[in-house]
Design an enzyme around this catalytic site. Structure first.
Site, PDB file in Angstrom:
ATOM      1  N   HIS A  16     -11.410   6.028   5.424  1.00 17.12           N
ATOM      2  CA  HIS A  16     -11.257   4.977   6.438  1.00 17.12           C
ATOM      3  C   HIS A  16     -12.599   4.298   6.737  1.00 17.12           C
ATOM      4  O   HIS A  16     -12.847   3.860   7.849  1.00 17.12           O
ATOM      5  CB  HIS A  16     -10.613   5.539   7.721  1.00 17.12           C
ATOM      6  N   THR A  17     -13.438   4.245   5.737  1.00 15.01           N
ATOM      7  CA  THR A  17     -14.714   3.528   5.867  1.00 15.01           C
ATOM      8  C   THR A  17     -14.665   2.183   5.144  1.00 15.01           C
ATOM      9  O   THR A  17     -15.475   1.305   5.434  1.00 15.01           O
ATOM     10  CB  THR A  17     -15.863   4.351   5.257  1.00 15.01           C
ATOM     11  N   ASP A  18     -13.724   2.025   4.197  1.00 11.86           N
ATOM     12  CA  ASP A  18     -13.827   0.845   3.319  1.00 11.86           C
ATOM     13  C   ASP A  18     -13.448  -0.464   4.005  1.00 11.86           C
ATOM     14  O   ASP A  18     -13.832  -1.532   3.531  1.00 11.86           O
ATOM     15  CB  ASP A  18     -13.046   1.038   2.000  1.00 11.86           C
ATOM     16  N   SER A  49      11.656   0.011 -13.551  1.00  9.23           N
ATOM     17  CA  SER A  49      10.903   1.221 -13.229  1.00  9.23           C
ATOM     18  C   SER A  49      11.687   2.421 -13.731  1.00  9.23           C
ATOM     19  O   SER A  49      12.763   2.724 -13.225  1.00  9.23           O
ATOM     20  CB  SER A  49      10.673   1.342 -11.719  1.00  9.23           C
ATOM     21  N   GLY A 106       3.898   8.000  -2.867  1.00  9.09           N
ATOM     22  CA  GLY A 106       3.835   8.374  -1.451  1.00  9.09           C
ATOM     23  C   GLY A 106       3.051   9.646  -1.160  1.00  9.09           C
ATOM     24  O   GLY A 106       3.177  10.219  -0.082  1.00  9.09           O
ATOM     25  N   ALA A 107       2.247  10.099  -2.119  1.00  8.20           N
ATOM     26  CA  ALA A 107       1.462  11.325  -1.877  1.00  8.20           C
ATOM     27  C   ALA A 107       0.017  10.996  -1.510  1.00  8.20           C
ATOM     28  O   ALA A 107      -0.824  11.881  -1.452  1.00  8.20           O
ATOM     29  CB  ALA A 107       1.519  12.232  -3.096  1.00  8.20           C
ATOM     30  N   SER A 110      -2.622   6.787  -4.350  1.00  7.64           N
ATOM     31  CA  SER A 110      -2.755   5.382  -4.742  1.00  7.64           C
ATOM     32  C   SER A 110      -1.857   4.969  -5.893  1.00  7.64           C
ATOM     33  O   SER A 110      -2.297   4.293  -6.827  1.00  7.64           O
ATOM     34  CB  SER A 110      -4.201   5.054  -5.104  1.00  7.64           C
ATOM     35  N   SER A 111      -0.590   5.371  -5.816  1.00  7.76           N
ATOM     36  CA  SER A 111       0.333   4.911  -6.850  1.00  7.76           C
ATOM     37  C   SER A 111       0.491   3.393  -6.782  1.00  7.76           C
ATOM     38  O   SER A 111       0.666   2.736  -7.805  1.00  7.76           O
ATOM     39  CB  SER A 111       1.682   5.598  -6.701  1.00  7.76           C
ATOM     40  N   ASP A 156      -9.117   1.870  -3.346  1.00  7.98           N
ATOM     41  CA  ASP A 156      -8.135   2.366  -4.314  1.00  7.98           C
ATOM     42  C   ASP A 156      -8.112   1.496  -5.571  1.00  7.98           C
ATOM     43  O   ASP A 156      -8.066   1.994  -6.698  1.00  7.98           O
ATOM     44  CB  ASP A 156      -6.735   2.381  -3.681  1.00  7.98           C
TER      45      ASP A 156
HETATM   46  C1  GLA Z   1      -5.720   3.826   1.850  1.00  6.37           C
HETATM   47  C2  GLA Z   1      -6.281   2.418   1.666  1.00  6.37           C
HETATM   48  C3  GLA Z   1      -7.768   2.466   1.327  1.00  6.37           C
HETATM   49  C4  GLA Z   1      -8.545   3.331   2.320  1.00  6.37           C
HETATM   50  C5  GLA Z   1      -7.855   4.682   2.525  1.00  6.37           C
HETATM   51  C6  GLA Z   1      -8.493   5.492   3.618  1.00  6.37           C
HETATM   52  O1  GLA Z   1      -5.740   4.534   0.650  1.00  6.37           O
HETATM   53  O2  GLA Z   1      -5.589   1.734   0.647  1.00  6.37           O
HETATM   54  O3  GLA Z   1      -8.287   1.153   1.283  1.00  6.37           O
HETATM   55  O4  GLA Z   1      -8.726   2.659   3.540  1.00  6.37           O
HETATM   56  O5  GLA Z   1      -6.477   4.539   2.827  1.00  6.37           O
HETATM   57  O6  GLA Z   1      -9.796   5.846   3.290  1.00  6.37           O
END
Ligand code: GLA
Length: 369
Positions: A16-18, A49, A106-107, A110-111, A156
């Site tokens: 949660h820094t990006d 899919s 959903g895990a 970053s799918s 991501d």
């Molecule tokens: C999700 C968002 C990212 C990032 C993370 C938390 O994956 O897509 O951009 O903010 O949450 O670090």
């Protein structure tokens, strides 16, 4: 026929820094999405899919707006087409495409970014767009913001497109400086999915982002307009001025400012394969996400504890939170024992079905055979 693969990611630290102009340190993992595609003569796209056994189609000459689409995979595909067309001013060529994936949905791995990255590289190749990888990542981010309604940062998409095998990707989300950081060769990356589906992830995510913006506004009144984002506040300034903010903005800001500093300290520890410091930074990150940022849950906390008791070097929740997966770093020689023990300990605490993967750190999206 063209096939493109794009990896999911875990984040070692920098959560949660990006979207606060901060630092992140993700690793692209060997759980991937693949798209097989054939060019069509027209501008239609028919996308199937295999994972979901669902098909959807759309027209590149008349892209549907987000609210005309059902929630689901097609939003990400249309979003990428929209962002690429908007950026290049060109209409892309139609494809018949099939998506398959061993990346769980959903895990928190970053799918969605992997799907975006795969289609971005697919059209970049088929239409000879020759766009820079960083630009592709930004266009995928815009697709996610516009078509999935999540005001996400760049982590991501950058991880899925820019990573180098065997390395983590350090990204400064303000300057867009990136650097590949070698992972200690004896350490394995283990993904530990709690089995708890993410709940409220989108609305809570956007809320956290708004709370960070509130904190910035509050800090500007004492520190001036040069504070553009929480990235601009040092830990020393935080100690002095955060007490002036209201809750929950104060705790949200404390997490982000502390987490940014931790990424830089973690980098040094990682470069020295300093297990003790790596562990301490991962634990501090998890505690801060749990207590100050309030994005963990009982299952993520139980999984981190199970991983630590099973002998991990370090463990923490990874990704947005509210369910999903943890990342554990484990001595390669200890992986088998670790997996059995962590699973046993976690199952003793919850009824959710956990899943574990010992992953390779892989390179970013590419055409494959
Ligand atoms: C999700 C968002 C990212 C990032 C993370 C938390 O994956 O897509 O951009 O903010 O949450 O670090």
């Amino acid at each position: 026929m063209l096939c493109v693969r794009a990896p999911g990611r875990v984040n070692l630290i920098g959560e949660h820094t990006d979207y606060n102009d901060g630092y992140v340190l993700p690793v692209a993992i060997s759980l991937e999405t693949r798209v097989h595609a054939r060019l069509r003569e027209d501008m239609r796209c028919i996308v199937y899919s295999d994972t979901l056994d669902e098909q959807a189609e759309f027209d590149l000459a008349q892209l549907p707006p987000p609210d005309a689409l059902p929630a689901g995979f097609i939003r990400y595909v249309v979003g990428v087409a929209w962002a690429l067309q908007q950026h290049t001013g060109r209409t892309l060529r139609g494809v018949d495409a099939t998506i398959c994936s061993d990346l769980p949905l959903g895990a928190g791995l970053s799918s969605s970014a992997a799907l975006e990255a795969a289609f971005a590289v697919l059209w970049d190749t088929l239409d000879a767009l020759q766009l820079d990888r960083l630009i592709l990542a930004q266009l995928c981010q815009r697709a996610e913001q516009m078509y999935a309604g999540v005001q996400c940062g760049l982590m991501d998409q950058a991880a899925s497109l820019l990573s180098e095998a065997g390395h983590a990707l350090f990204l400064d989300t303000r300057t867009l400086f990136t650097q590949s950081v070698a992972l200690p060769p004896d350490w394995a990356i283990v993904v530990a999915d709690t089995g708890k589906p993410r709940a409220l992830a989108e609305s809570e995510y956007n809320l956290r982002r708004a709370q960070c913006e509130q904190a910035v506004q509050g800090l500007q009144t004492v520190l001036g307009e040069e504070v553009i984002a929480l990235r601009d506040v040092s830990p020393e300034q935080a100690a002095l001025y955060l007490p002036l903010l209201q809750e929950p903005a104060r705790r949200r800001a404390r997490h982000v400012i502390g987490e940014n500093a931790r990424v830089l300290e973690f980098l040094t520890a990682l470069r020295h394969a300093d297990a003790k410091r790596v562990r301490n930074h991962m634990l501090a990150s998890h505690a801060s996400l749990r207590d100050d940022y309030e994005v963990s849950c009982a299952e993520l906390d139980a999984m981190v504890e199970a991983c630590l008791r099973a002998g991990a070097i370090g463990a923490r929740m990874t990704g947005a939170g509210f369910g999903g997966a943890c990342i554990a770093l484990v001595e390669k020689t200890h992986v088998e024992k670790f997996l059995t023990e962590a699973e046993r300990l976690y199952r003793a605490r919850t009824t959710y079905e956990p899943r574990f993967w010992a992953c390779e750190a892989v390179g970013g999206a590419s055409a494959c055979l």
